[in-house]
Design an enzyme around this catalytic site. Structure first.
Site, mmCIF file in Angstrom:
data_model
loop_
_atom_site.group_PDB
_atom_site.id
_atom_site.type_symbol
_atom_site.label_atom_id
_atom_site.label_comp_id
_atom_site.label_asym_id
_atom_site.label_seq_id
_atom_site.Cartn_x
_atom_site.Cartn_y
_atom_site.Cartn_z
ATOM 1 N N SER A 1 0.842 -1.193 0.000
ATOM 2 C CA SER A 1 0.000 0.000 0.000
ATOM 3 C C SER A 1 0.876 1.241 0.000
ATOM 4 C CB SER A 1 -0.916 0.011 1.221
ATOM 5 O OG SER A 1 -0.249 0.512 2.363
ATOM 6 N N ASP A 2 0.297 2.365 -0.359
ATOM 7 C CA ASP A 2 0.957 3.633 -0.106
ATOM 8 C C ASP A 2 0.653 4.026 1.342
ATOM 9 O OD1 ASP A 2 2.404 5.987 -0.473
ATOM 10 O OD2 ASP A 2 1.505 6.398 -2.417
ATOM 11 N N TYR A 3 1.243 5.129 1.790
ATOM 12 C CA TYR A 3 1.210 5.543 3.197
ATOM 13 C C TYR A 3 -0.231 5.674 3.692
ATOM 14 C CZ TYR A 3 3.589 7.879 7.137
ATOM 15 O OH TYR A 3 4.123 8.219 8.361
ATOM 16 N N GLY B 1 -2.705 3.986 2.965
ATOM 17 C CA GLY B 1 -3.672 3.808 1.891
ATOM 18 C C GLY B 1 -4.807 2.870 2.227
#
Length: 715
Positions: free
Chosen positions: A266-268, A270
């Site tokens: 995932s992104d931060y 996310g």
């Protein structure tokens, strides 16, 4: 790529508890991180000892990573090592030009050099994994993250992505990942993040299947084929479904169609943001949706770790999908050699740039610069000049690292243009003035020639740095106008992270050099170009609009039923602007001149069936240096399917080659075209690629407005 470790992975999985498996899907961030939520240091140490931590973000330094690694390897039940990740986007200690600038080199060796230097420096610091390359194709110069991209073209973006992946990782089979000078790459952001509405970060993307597959996906496919070990999900929605829980993109396309055996991170936060998207009611549902739809590791937010056991018990996530995700993470750890050598050699730690890495960064920066204008041959400057003024807000600036520049930006200043000009012209009286227009004009009047250095601070591009107005900030155009009013010769140097609307003062400037945010050796590289030690050969990887009102504006647009015509009224145009951009994609000048001949085809027609069998067509064009200096030209090939079942872009880049030629020298440049160059994806959601019969126009030249044309008939 990584499946050679499957026997080891299977054996280890058989000994893991459900809690330990869930822990491998968790990445936490070390204290000092500036993103939402701050650091998670206490949780990290406890999770490492418990064997419930897969990865740590934002920790580097051989001693620091070793200390934490010992908790996981020597104190947890199974001793599974931690994967340390960091955003090493265009340099660790030695910052190279921003990625957009690297794309302007139209030379994959520039991106590869950055990746190789970055990988060696980062791995020596205990970092195993970088969140790069970013390959978001974008038509949005307002979007701050265009600085991290390779611009508006999927073909150029794919070429740069492949070079970066190979530079970070080595061979596509993953055999180099355990080397002390290699790190795992991460293809981001999957997918279509560059299409965010209004150029605002984290915003909605509504995209058709054909646009997704023809425009946004090709760089990712190229990166996967080059061996990219991981993929990062995007913050945006894709046609109404958040990318962090999008089964169509993460599972159907990435893992099934492309047979990707790495993992998706995932992104931060996310996963947590699925709730804010209105896609999940709470954290437990967000975790279930993300995992079941193809996400494998959660960055910073902790919903999988917090709710995984209850989700398993309730049957909302399955053990097979959980173990598949864990296996993907473990494969990479085995490939990196972390089970046999989990620690970093502290005696071999690289602690800063070297003369060799600085030289590589300097060469890359100069190779990335684009000469936009050079009336009356103002450039190159003569090293024997008696007096030079260097003015503007960035004339004496020691921070040209650019966005996402890595730890080096905090320890090492960039070389300023002022210092570099003084070094390049030691006999000259070099005067300096800052951003005040009156003082700059006074310095210009007292000098033979003036270098005006304007642009954006690094913080005005990158994540969360969208701008509604992309003109020069802070009234810098008034400084240019004041210098122009002196009547003395001058050159404008732009240091920026995105295309700018520069039409308001462009007519007054005899010469303009697009230098971008050029990294640790920025000043030296700019001086190399200004004084002619390097003849500029870069090309624009993105169109420069005349006004923000034109955005989105890009060369590879589809034709309308009423295409632009400067005379007709009822056509696709603005009443108050000329058609087209200020500077088009692929544009760039040199201190010499070039000519390209007429393109020649090896055959004027080819059967679609023959293309399907792997046959191809060769196009040859001659390029010659018609000037008096050695220089570089980028020969570019564009295709246009004249009539297709899905309307095609008016031009698509399908080949380029940067060549160096001496005065009077000529060279034949050859391009090979196959089915992958002459077909396209339809709107079929299951993925259908077609090559259709009909006429293909092929254009060859030195930018996307090239007029030399030949025809190929597909039968």
């Amino acid at each position: 790529m990584l499946r050679s470790h499957d026997d080891q992975v299977k054996e280890l999985l058989g000994r893991m508890t459900a809690e330990e498996k869930l822990g491998q899907l968790q990445q936490l961030t070390w204290t000092g991180d500036t993103g939402p939520g701050g650091g998670q240091t206490a949780e990290i140490e406890a999770a490492a000892r418990a064997g419930r931590l897969g990865s740590v973000l934002n920790l580097n330094g051989a001693k620091w990573t070793n200390d934490l690694q010992r908790l996981a390897v020597e104190e947890s039940r199974l001793g599974i090592p931690i994967l340390f990740g960091l955003d090493v986007v265009h340099g660790f200690w030695t910052t190279f030009p921003i990625p957009l600038a690297q794309a302007a080199a139209f030379d994959p060796a520039v991106a590869a050099a950055d990746a190789e230097v970055s990988a060696a420096e980062a791995r020596s610091q205990g970092v195993h994994w970088t969140f790069s390359p970013m390959m978001d194709v974008t038509h949005e110069p307002r979007w701050g993250r265009i600085a991290e991209s390779s611009g508006e073209d999927p073909y150029l973006s794919a070429v740069v992505a492949v070079a970066k992946v190979r530079g970070y990782q080595g061979p596509a089979d993953g055999s180099g990942l355990a080397s002390k000078d290699r790190i795992a790459s991460c293809a981001k952001h999957f997918v279509a993040y560059g299409g965010a509405e209004g150029g605002r970060d984290y915003n909605t993307v509504d995209v058709s299947e054909q646009r997704l597959r023809n425009h946004y996906l090709p760089p990712f496919k190229a990166a996967i084929d080059a061996g990219a070990a991981t993929v990062m999900a995007a913050f945006n929605t894709v046609a109404g479904v958040p990318a962090h829980a999008n089964a169509h993109t993460m599972t159907t396309i990435l893992k099934q169609e492309w047979d990707f055996d790495g993992f998706v991170v995932s992104d931060y936060t996310g996963v947590a943001e699925l709730v804010a998207h209105g896609f999940a009611e709470d954290g437990a549902e967000a975790a279930a949706l993300a995992l079941t739809h193809g996400l494998d590791m959660e960055m910073v937010s902790t919903h999988l770790a917090d709710h995984g056991a209850e989700l398993l018990a309730a049957g909302r996530i399955g053990m097979d999908r959980l173990e598949d995700a864990v296996a993907r993470v473990l494969r990479l750890k085995f490939a990196l050699g972390l089970f046999t050598n989990p620690y970093t050699d502290e005696s071999a730690e690289i602690t800063g740039p070297t003369a060799a890495t600085r030289a590589a960064a300097r060469a890359a920066a100069a190779r990335s610069m684009v000469l936009l204008k050079n009336d009356d041959a103002v450039l190159p400057l003569a090293p024997s000049a008696t007096s030079i003024a260097v003015v503007g807000p960035f004339a004496d600036c020691a921070d040209q690292h650019g966005t996402w520049a890595g730890p080096g930006r905090l320890r090492f200043e960039t070389v300023s243009v002022l210092d570099a000009v003084r070094e390049a012209a030691p006999g000259a009286d070099v005067r300096h003035s800052g951003a005040d227009p009156a003082m700059a004009a006074a310095a210009a009047r007292a000098a033979d020639v003036t270098v005006v250095v304007v642009g954006e601070h690094s913080g005005l591009s990158g994540e969360a740095a969208a701008r509604s107005d992309i003109d020069l900030p802070d009234g810098q155009h008034r400084l240019i106008e004041a210098v122009a009013a002196t009547g003395k010769p001058f050159v404008v140097v732009l240091v920026n992270g995105r295309p700018l609307t520069i039409g308001g003062w462009l007519h007054a400037a005899p010469a303009v050099l697009e230098a971008w945010h050029a990294g640790i050796e920025a000043g030296h590289a700019i001086a190399d170009v200004l004084f002619g030690a390097v003849n500029p050969g870069g090309k624009l990887p993105v169109s420069f609009p005349r006004s923000v009102g034109q955005i989105p504006l890009y060369y590879n647009h589809e034709s309308t039923g009423r295409p632009y015509d400067p005379v007709e009224r009822y056509v696709s145009k603005y009443l108050d602007l000329p058609g087209g951009p200020q500077f088009t994609f692929g544009y760039g000048l040199s201190y010499t001149t070039f000519a390209t001949g007429e393109p020649q085809l090896s055959r004027e027609e080819i059967a679609v069936d023959a293309l399907a069998r792997g046959e191809s067509v060769e196009l040859t064009v001659t390029v010659s240096n018609t000037g008096e200096r050695i220089g570089d030209e980028v020969v570019q090939l564009y295709v246009h399917d004249v009539a297709a079942s899905v309307t095609q872009p008016v031009r698509r880049l399908r080949g380029f080659e940067r060549v160096t030629l001496g005065p009077g020298e000529e060279r034949a440049v050859r391009f090979r075209l196959g089915a992958e160059d002459l077909g396209f994806w339809t709107n079929d959601p299951s993925g259908t690629y077609v090559v259709e019969r009909g006429r293909i126009d092929l254009y060859v030249g030195t930018d996307s407005s090239a007029s030399a044309r030949c025809e190929l008939r597909l039968t």
